[in-house]
Design a protein around this motif. Structure first.
Motif, PDB file in Angstrom:
ATOM      1  N   UNK A 171       1.016  -1.229  -0.016  1.00  0.00           N
ATOM      2  CA  UNK A 171      -0.083  -0.042   0.097  1.00  0.00           C
ATOM      3  C   UNK A 171       0.769   1.346   0.024  1.00  0.00           C
ATOM      4  N   UNK A 172       0.380   2.221  -0.397  1.00  0.00           N
ATOM      5  CA  UNK A 172       0.841   3.727  -0.496  1.00  0.00           C
ATOM      6  C   UNK A 172       0.840   4.132   0.955  1.00  0.00           C
ATOM      7  N   UNK A 173       1.914   4.724   1.361  1.00  0.00           N
ATOM      8  CA  UNK A 173       1.914   5.673   2.582  1.00  0.00           C
ATOM      9  C   UNK A 173       0.991   6.967   2.627  1.00  0.00           C
ATOM     10  N   UNK A 174       0.739   7.257   1.316  1.00  0.00           N
ATOM     11  CA  UNK A 174       0.043   8.523   1.385  1.00  0.00           C
ATOM     12  C   UNK A 174      -1.608   8.139   1.406  1.00  0.00           C
ATOM     13  N   UNK A 175      -2.069   7.018   0.979  1.00  0.00           N
ATOM     14  CA  UNK A 175      -3.494   6.406   1.090  1.00  0.00           C
ATOM     15  C   UNK A 175      -3.524   5.631   2.242  1.00  0.00           C
ATOM     16  N   UNK A 176      -4.344   6.072   3.362  1.00  0.00           N
ATOM     17  CA  UNK A 176      -4.479   5.352   4.653  1.00  0.00           C
ATOM     18  C   UNK A 176      -5.350   4.124   4.103  1.00  0.00           C
ATOM     19  N   UNK A 177      -5.327   3.011   4.887  1.00  0.00           N
ATOM     20  CA  UNK A 177      -6.025   1.799   4.710  1.00  0.00           C
ATOM     21  C   UNK A 177      -7.501   2.206   5.425  1.00  0.00           C
ATOM     22  N   UNK A 178      -8.880   1.562   4.643  1.00  0.00           N
ATOM     23  CA  UNK A 178     -10.081   1.874   5.442  1.00  0.00           C
ATOM     24  C   UNK A 178     -10.359   0.577   6.155  1.00  0.00           C
ATOM     25  N   UNK A 179     -10.800   0.873   7.431  1.00  0.00           N
ATOM     26  CA  UNK A 179     -10.896  -0.269   8.361  1.00  0.00           C
ATOM     27  C   UNK A 179     -12.543  -0.741   7.914  1.00  0.00           C
ATOM     28  N   UNK A 180     -13.245   0.104   7.779  1.00  0.00           N
ATOM     29  CA  UNK A 180     -14.696  -0.235   7.561  1.00  0.00           C
ATOM     30  C   UNK A 180     -15.346   0.485   6.160  1.00  0.00           C
ATOM     31  N   UNK A 181     -15.582  -0.354   5.070  1.00  0.00           N
ATOM     32  CA  UNK A 181     -15.987   0.436   3.875  1.00  0.00           C
ATOM     33  C   UNK A 181     -17.444   0.630   3.711  1.00  0.00           C
ATOM     34  N   UNK A 182     -17.817   1.577   3.069  1.00  0.00           N
ATOM     35  CA  UNK A 182     -19.056   1.791   2.962  1.00  0.00           C
ATOM     36  C   UNK A 182     -19.850   0.770   1.866  1.00  0.00           C
ATOM     37  N   UNK A 183     -20.702   0.103   1.783  1.00  0.00           N
ATOM     38  CA  UNK A 183     -21.040  -0.702   0.872  1.00  0.00           C
ATOM     39  C   UNK A 183     -22.512  -0.199   0.256  1.00  0.00           C
ATOM     40  N   UNK A 184     -22.701  -0.540  -0.931  1.00  0.00           N
ATOM     41  CA  UNK A 184     -24.080  -0.105  -1.785  1.00  0.00           C
ATOM     42  C   UNK A 184     -24.707  -1.385  -2.168  1.00  0.00           C
TER      43      UNK A 184
END
Length: 410
Positions: A178-191
């Motif tokens: 992963x890129x250091x500038x893009x933080x990982x998302x713990x809980x995504x928003x699903x549709x």
């Protein structure tokens, strides 16, 4: 008498390379181990420590469900959730799909019992977030509200501070590559209107239910144990069991207490054997197996978290829709969400006080795109003639039934 200057600081005399090597050589393996980095292993994607006691937790895919899990802000690893639902609806199935979709996005191994690949193709996709950009009042231009200039930056500063906290908390949960500038998302928003694009060779293990005369749960447990033993040490596994003991999926002998209770007891042993790698979520039709029966009571005792979904009747939904307390754009709740049991991890009682809305009436709302659990409150009654008549008498200066000031004094 010494002729050395007193204002010169004493320094260590330089040593030769041979001397420094001889003095820096560790005399024992323990001293060499102390010089190794404290965190040699890479962080696991989708896992972060609990704010209550630091245990590793993962997301269920539903932010409102993560918020009520005893203050852990997620499902702690090594635990299981049992979702009971009354009626013929399948609202619990939406929570199971969110749970499985979140595992696929994080790269976890997802094990689904009793259903085929068609169930996996119906997993919801990640929302793009464009729905929130469409909102705004009629007097706005470009989605910007006309307010005082000194307050225009308050919302932006709040978002920047929240984003900084999220980046700091999620920097330890970033996956490999992963890129250091893009933080990982713990809980995504699903549709719910979208479908998740499953990657090639996706880690979804569909466990079939054998049609044998003996208990079918033996083969299910063996399959799960085989996957846990053959996977890498840091791999996270998620077990999904939709509609446990349903006659559509399970054979008749599976509902015998000696079969299903042994399965839940063995699953609990696996969760304790792999406390940092395995979680489970199970749904149970309460219309076929009520909570008053001993079988369901024992199943709840063997589960770490127990929730009940009670959908409203159609007439109740119509009364909520036509009530004077509801607005046009307000989401109508579909039923009550009852918390019977929460995961607790230490002798002082866990983080029950940190959960949002715990101890109050909760309701769930399933829209076309999301699943939300929030506090429930009854709308005001329409056509309350007695209260209107009393208010009219008070306005006309007549006698009312309100207590006087002398009656309220102690």
């Amino acid at each position: 008498m010494s002729f050395r200057k007193r204002n010169i600081a004493l320094t260590r005399t330089p040593q030769s390379p041979s001397t420094s090597e001889s003095t820096s050589t560790p005399s024992s393996p323990s001293s060499a181990a102390q010089q190794e980095p404290q965190h040699p292993s890479a962080p696991t994607p989708g896992v972060r420590p609990s704010p209550i006691n630091g245990l590793p937790t993962t997301s269920t895919g539903t932010p409102s469900l993560d918020a009520i899990l005893a203050g852990h802000a997620g499902l702690p690893l090594g635990t299981s959730l049992l979702l009971g639902e009354t009626g013929t609806t399948d609202y619990a199935g939406a929570l199971l799909r969110f749970y499985a979709a979140q595992g696929v996005v994080h790269g976890h191994c997802v094990h689904v019992v009793g259903v085929g690949s068609a169930w996996g193709r119906e997993l919801p996709g990640i929302a793009d977030g464009r729905g929130s950009e469409k909102g705004g009042s009629g007097g706005e231009k470009g989605g910007k509200m006309k307010i005082a200039y000194r307050y225009e930056r308050l919302g932006v500063l709040g978002e920047e501070r929240a984003g900084g906290r999220d980046r700091g908390s999620s920097s330890a949960n970033r996956g490999d590559g992963g890129d250091d500038t893009a933080p990982a998302v713990f809980c995504h928003t699903f549709d719910l209107l979208k479908r998740l694009d499953l990657p090639v060779g996706t880690a979804i293990n569909y466990i079939p239910i054998p049609r044998t005369t003996t208990s079918p749960f033996v083969a299910i447990l063996q399959n799960l144990q085989r996957q846990l033993a053959s996977s890498a040490p840091g791999t996270i596994h998620r077990l999904v069991v939709p509609s446990l003991l349903s006659p559509v999926l399970f054979p008749p002998q599976s509902s015998h207490p000696s079969a299903v209770l042994q399965f839940l007891h063995a699953l609990r042993a696996l969760l304790r054997q792999y406390p940092t790698r395995l979680t489970a979520m199970i749904s149970l039709p309460l219309s076929l197996y009520p909570r008053a029966t001993g079988l369901v009571r024992w199943a709840e005792l063997l589960s770490d978290g127990v929730f009940e979904l009670s959908p409203f009747a159609h007439s109740h939904l119509e009364s909520l829709a036509t009530s004077a307390g509801t607005t046009k754009d307000e989401e109508k709740p579909q039923g009550m969400f009852t918390v019977h049991k929460l995961p607790i991890f230490h002798e002082k009682g866990g983080g029950g006080g940190g959960a949002e809305g715990l101890g109050e009436d909760l309701a769930f709302t399933v829209s076309r795109r999301k699943f939300v659990i929030a506090k429930f409150s009854l709308p005001p009654l329409e056509g309350d003639t007695e209260a209107q008549a009393e208010a009219g008498r008070a306005a006309a200066g007549g006698e009312t039934t309100m207590p006087k000031k002398a009656d309220l004094e102690f």
